[in-house]
Design an enzyme around this catalytic site. Sequence first.
Site, short mmCIF file in Angstrom:
data_model
loop_
_atom_site.label_atom_id
_atom_site.label_comp_id
_atom_site.label_asym_id
_atom_site.label_seq_id
_atom_site.Cartn_x
_atom_site.Cartn_y
_atom_site.Cartn_z
N GLU A 1 11.26 -8.68 -4.38
CA GLU A 1 11.65 -7.50 -3.71
C GLU A 1 13.20 -7.68 -3.48
O GLU A 1 13.91 -6.55 -3.69
CB GLU A 1 10.70 -7.27 -2.58
CG GLU A 1 9.31 -6.79 -2.65
CD GLU A 1 8.54 -6.65 -1.40
OE1 GLU A 1 7.26 -6.17 -1.51
OE2 GLU A 1 8.83 -7.43 -0.39
N LYS B 1 10.04 -7.94 5.69
CA LYS B 1 9.07 -7.59 4.48
C LYS B 1 8.46 -8.87 4.00
O LYS B 1 8.83 -9.94 4.44
CB LYS B 1 10.02 -6.76 3.21
CG LYS B 1 10.38 -5.59 3.61
CD LYS B 1 11.25 -5.07 2.56
CE LYS B 1 10.51 -5.17 1.19
NZ LYS B 1 9.08 -4.61 1.25
N GLY B 2 7.49 -8.70 3.21
CA GLY B 2 6.69 -9.81 2.72
C GLY B 2 5.36 -10.12 3.06
O GLY B 2 4.67 -10.98 2.55
N GLY B 3 4.95 -8.77 3.67
CA GLY B 3 3.46 -8.99 4.31
C GLY B 3 2.50 -9.25 3.02
O GLY B 3 1.28 -9.57 2.90
N GLY B 4 3.08 -8.74 1.67
CA GLY B 4 2.30 -8.66 0.58
C GLY B 4 2.50 -9.99 -0.49
O GLY B 4 2.09 -9.90 -1.54
N SER C 1 0.77 -1.17 -0.09
CA SER C 1 -0.07 0.00 -0.09
C SER C 1 0.86 1.26 0.06
O SER C 1 0.69 2.11 -0.62
CB SER C 1 -1.05 -0.02 1.17
OG SER C 1 -0.16 -0.22 2.36
N THR C 2 2.13 1.09 0.61
CA THR C 2 2.93 2.43 0.82
C THR C 2 3.56 2.57 -0.63
O THR C 2 3.52 3.53 -1.34
CB THR C 2 3.96 2.46 1.77
OG1 THR C 2 3.35 1.72 3.16
CG2 THR C 2 4.48 3.59 2.18
N ASP D 1 10.71 1.01 -1.66
CA ASP D 1 9.60 0.10 -1.04
C ASP D 1 9.40 0.39 0.33
O ASP D 1 9.91 1.10 1.14
CB ASP D 1 10.19 -1.27 -1.14
CG ASP D 1 9.09 -2.28 -1.53
OD1 ASP D 1 7.98 -2.17 -1.06
OD2 ASP D 1 9.62 -3.30 -1.14
N LYS E 1 5.57 1.30 12.02
CA LYS E 1 6.66 0.27 11.35
C LYS E 1 7.95 0.31 12.16
O LYS E 1 8.77 -0.90 12.16
CB LYS E 1 6.87 0.31 10.00
CG LYS E 1 5.93 0.55 8.96
CD LYS E 1 4.77 -0.85 9.02
CE LYS E 1 3.69 -0.67 8.08
NZ LYS E 1 3.79 -0.80 6.86
C1 5RP Z 1 5.15 -6.50 0.17
C2 5RP Z 1 5.84 -5.86 1.42
C3 5RP Z 1 5.37 -4.44 1.88
O1 5RP Z 1 6.35 -3.66 1.55
C4 5RP Z 1 5.12 -4.66 3.14
O2 5RP Z 1 4.27 -5.82 3.45
C5 5RP Z 1 4.54 -3.21 3.61
O3 5RP Z 1 3.34 -3.18 3.08
P1 5RP Z 1 2.49 -1.93 3.20
O4 5RP Z 1 2.78 -0.73 2.64
O5 5RP Z 1 1.11 -2.00 2.65
O6 5RP Z 1 2.30 -1.99 4.84
O7 5RP Z 1 6.96 -6.36 2.06
O8 5RP Z 1 5.56 -7.89 0.17
#
Ligand code: 5RP
Length: 230
Positions: free
Chosen positions: A104, A95-98, A30-31, A82, A122
Amino acid sequence: MSQDALKLSVARAALKYVPEGQVIGVGTGSTANFFIDELASIKDRIAGAVASSEATAARLASHGIKVLGLDEIDAPLPIYIDGADEITPQGAMIKGGGGALTREKIVASVAKAFICIADGSKLVDRLGHFPLPIEVIPMAYKPVSQVIARTYGGQPTLRMRDGKPFVTDNGNYILDISGLTIDAPQTMEAEINQLAGVVTVGLFAQKGASICLLGTADGVKTLDFSSKDN
Ligand code: 5RP
């Protein structure tokens, strides 16, 4: 300020790190999406972008930003921008929530600088409150889960979506490891990456952030790690 307003503030602040006429690396989440939307306003000043996921490639393309593969550019990239799920005051990240952690890490690995853009929530003293994502080859998810639980004492969960295992852009699964206390992220990153069946662990510590733009109610703070060992 809302979390989205903080994300937008760091996305805007990141524009000043974008060099003229060059190809940059762009992250996922999202960011990163806020950043892509801001990048559209200066798209004629860059030569294009390398995307860290299919979703990012689609969003860049929807703004008319040229998307390039790593085989089409002369590495290194000047910057990779990122978000992060967690970042320490030393610049180590989860990282990797998405679910885009592997691409990445690949794009970040060929960039001279990693500009992390994150809202203030964060920033953590120690990594591990956010479940650590690990991308695994599907047939290996169970043995990797067992080794991780035995070695580090965390609780692995297979990431699911719509009742089925979540599948990454690379056709793999994600394990999310909760309950970890990560005191030595660089060592853990090296160890987990060595396990058979692991594609990538979502620790970005051996090569962490160079700079973090942190969105706070008092404005965007710049944490500069460029002279530090993460
Ligand atoms: C995706 C990631 C994102 O950078 C991480 O999950 C942060 O996400 P957001 O900006 O939505 O909080 O690593 O794989």
